[in-house]
Design a protein around this motif. Structure first.
Motif, PDB file in Angstrom:
ATOM      1  N   THR A 100     -30.122  -0.534  22.556  1.00 21.24           N
ATOM      2  CA  THR A 100     -29.008  -1.033  23.363  1.00 21.24           C
ATOM      3  C   THR A 100     -28.165  -2.033  22.579  1.00 21.24           C
ATOM      4  O   THR A 100     -26.922  -1.983  22.611  1.00 21.24           O
ATOM      5  CB  THR A 100     -29.541  -1.698  24.646  1.00 21.24           C
ATOM      6  N   LEU A 101     -28.817  -2.931  21.862  1.00 21.52           N
ATOM      7  CA  LEU A 101     -28.088  -3.929  21.075  1.00 21.52           C
ATOM      8  C   LEU A 101     -27.321  -3.277  19.926  1.00 21.52           C
ATOM      9  O   LEU A 101     -26.179  -3.676  19.629  1.00 21.52           O
ATOM     10  CB  LEU A 101     -29.051  -4.986  20.550  1.00 21.52           C
ATOM     11  N   LEU A 102     -27.931  -2.308  19.269  1.00 20.59           N
ATOM     12  CA  LEU A 102     -27.220  -1.609  18.189  1.00 20.59           C
ATOM     13  C   LEU A 102     -25.965  -0.924  18.715  1.00 20.59           C
ATOM     14  O   LEU A 102     -24.883  -1.037  18.134  1.00 20.59           O
ATOM     15  CB  LEU A 102     -28.144  -0.580  17.530  1.00 20.59           C
ATOM     16  N   GLY A 104     -24.328  -1.582  21.554  1.00 20.27           N
ATOM     17  CA  GLY A 104     -23.371  -2.526  22.110  1.00 20.27           C
ATOM     18  C   GLY A 104     -22.647  -3.348  21.062  1.00 20.27           C
ATOM     19  O   GLY A 104     -21.431  -3.554  21.155  1.00 20.27           O
ATOM     20  N   LEU A 105     -23.375  -3.825  20.060  1.00 16.72           N
ATOM     21  CA  LEU A 105     -22.789  -4.730  19.075  1.00 16.72           C
ATOM     22  C   LEU A 105     -22.097  -4.004  17.929  1.00 16.72           C
ATOM     23  O   LEU A 105     -21.121  -4.534  17.358  1.00 16.72           O
ATOM     24  CB  LEU A 105     -23.876  -5.653  18.515  1.00 16.72           C
ATOM     25  N   LEU A 106     -22.570  -2.805  17.580  1.00 16.55           N
ATOM     26  CA  LEU A 106     -22.022  -2.127  16.410  1.00 16.55           C
ATOM     27  C   LEU A 106     -21.215  -0.869  16.740  1.00 16.55           C
ATOM     28  O   LEU A 106     -20.495  -0.366  15.881  1.00 16.55           O
ATOM     29  CB  LEU A 106     -23.152  -1.743  15.440  1.00 16.55           C
ATOM     30  N   ASN A 108     -20.102   0.508  20.725  1.00 19.08           N
ATOM     31  CA  ASN A 108     -19.355  -0.008  21.876  1.00 19.08           C
ATOM     32  C   ASN A 108     -20.299  -0.079  23.069  1.00 19.08           C
ATOM     33  O   ASN A 108     -21.345   0.573  23.093  1.00 19.08           O
ATOM     34  CB  ASN A 108     -18.102   0.830  22.186  1.00 19.08           C
ATOM     35  N   TRP A 109     -19.909  -0.836  24.071  1.00 18.00           N
ATOM     36  CA  TRP A 109     -20.788  -1.044  25.216  1.00 18.00           C
ATOM     37  C   TRP A 109     -20.868   0.158  26.159  1.00 18.00           C
ATOM     38  O   TRP A 109     -21.918   0.371  26.785  1.00 18.00           O
ATOM     39  CB  TRP A 109     -20.406  -2.322  25.964  1.00 18.00           C
ATOM     40  N   ALA A 112     -23.684   2.011  24.863  1.00 20.23           N
ATOM     41  CA  ALA A 112     -24.928   1.285  25.153  1.00 20.23           C
ATOM     42  C   ALA A 112     -25.376   1.530  26.592  1.00 20.23           C
ATOM     43  O   ALA A 112     -26.558   1.759  26.853  1.00 20.23           O
ATOM     44  CB  ALA A 112     -24.719  -0.214  24.918  1.00 20.23           C
TER      45      ALA A 112
END
Length: 289
Positions: A100-102, A104-106, A108-109, A112
């Motif tokens: 999820t973090l990958l 969302g952060l790299l 887009n949400w 995610a």
């Protein structure tokens, strides 16, 4: 440490994940109408692998009791006590968070959120809700395996279009013939574990006729993609040829069953993998020409 690491990898069922990822990159290419950046592809595939691995690991945690009964699954890490149930659950949750973090952060949400939805659907809807209760388990629950095309599309565009929905539908209608063929082969395993897969609770004639129905639906959706996504003649010809090939085998499995012969379901199972791979290769080529 090496044996423990191999056990964690085995929990993720990466051979199954490979097939999911085969659909992701062509979906990304069709969304871009060309080749996305290598960075975006690598991050999306890495995060997608962790997402699918998270769902598979938690599935192994929930199903560890029936995995002991089935010959096909008795070598899984939790059955062999290569990892403890707590370790498996923590690993599954951790890989889901990392995915999820990958995304969302790299990436887009939206991607995610789709990834989280896929994990939740597989764990709560399929594994906990449907698998042990209804022969429609794989029809509804199989939708979890369709999310990679939506995630791939969203990774490129940040949205989900009708073309992405049709890609989802192709995999959705492909899943029952693919899985029911495997379940016919391992019918006794599922029966021993008390899992009401369709081949356990219905006659072979009923199962093969449903395989045929979903095969036709799958091919129809694959053809509908052509005008909606403007894929051009190359994809349309590929979809017709591959679809005809698949439906012909679906008719053969029905005929073999009705004649009282061995239905040879694994022929269709292996063919289904080849079909989906080649169809999405055709989608990728279409995006480049």
């Amino acid at each position: 440490m090496g044996a423990k690491a191999r056990a964690y990898v085995a929990l993720m069922k990466l051979r199954v994940v490979e097939l999911l990822l085969v659909t992701t990159v062509p979906a990304m290419m069709l969304a871009r109408d060309g080749m996305p950046s290598l960075w975006l592809i690598v991050v999306t595939l890495t995060a997608g692998t962790l997402s699918a691995g998270s769902a598979n690991t938690i599935n192994c945690y929930v199903d560890r009791d029936i995995d002991q009964v089935m010959g096909r699954t008795k070598r899984r890490p939790l059955v062999r006590a290569a990892v403890t149930p707590t370790e498996a659950l923590v690993f599954g949750i951790a890989t889901g968070i990392a995915s999820t973090l990958l995304f969302g952060l790299l990436v887009n949400w939206p991607s995610a959120l789709l990834s989280v939805g896929a994990i939740a659907f597989y764990v709560f809807v399929y594994t906990l809700g449907l698998k042990r209760r209804t022969p429609s388990n794989i029809v509804i629950g199989g939708a979890a395996g369709c999310f990679p095309v939506l995630i791939g599309w969203s990774a490129v565009t940040g949205t989900v279009s009708w073309s992405a929905v049709l890609l989802f539908a192709i995999v959705f209608f492909w899943t029952p013939p693919h899985f029911w063929a495997l379940a016919m082969k391992y019918r006794d395993d599922y029966a021993a574990a008390g899992i009401p897969m369709l081949p356990v609770v219905a006659s072979a004639e009923t199962v093969t006729r449903r395989i045929l129905f979903y095969s036709y639906a799958m091919v129809a959706v694959s053809l509908a993609l052509a005008p909606v996504a403007h894929t051009g003649p190359f994809y349309l010809v590929a979809a017709i040829v591959l679809g005809g090939w698949f439906v012909a085998e679906a008719h053969r499995i029905v005929r073999r069953t009705e004649q009282g012969n061995d239905p040879s379901p694994m022929r269709l199972f292996h063919m289904s993998i080849t079909y989906l791979t080649l169809l999405f290769v055709a989608i990728a080529i279409t995006a480049l020409i």
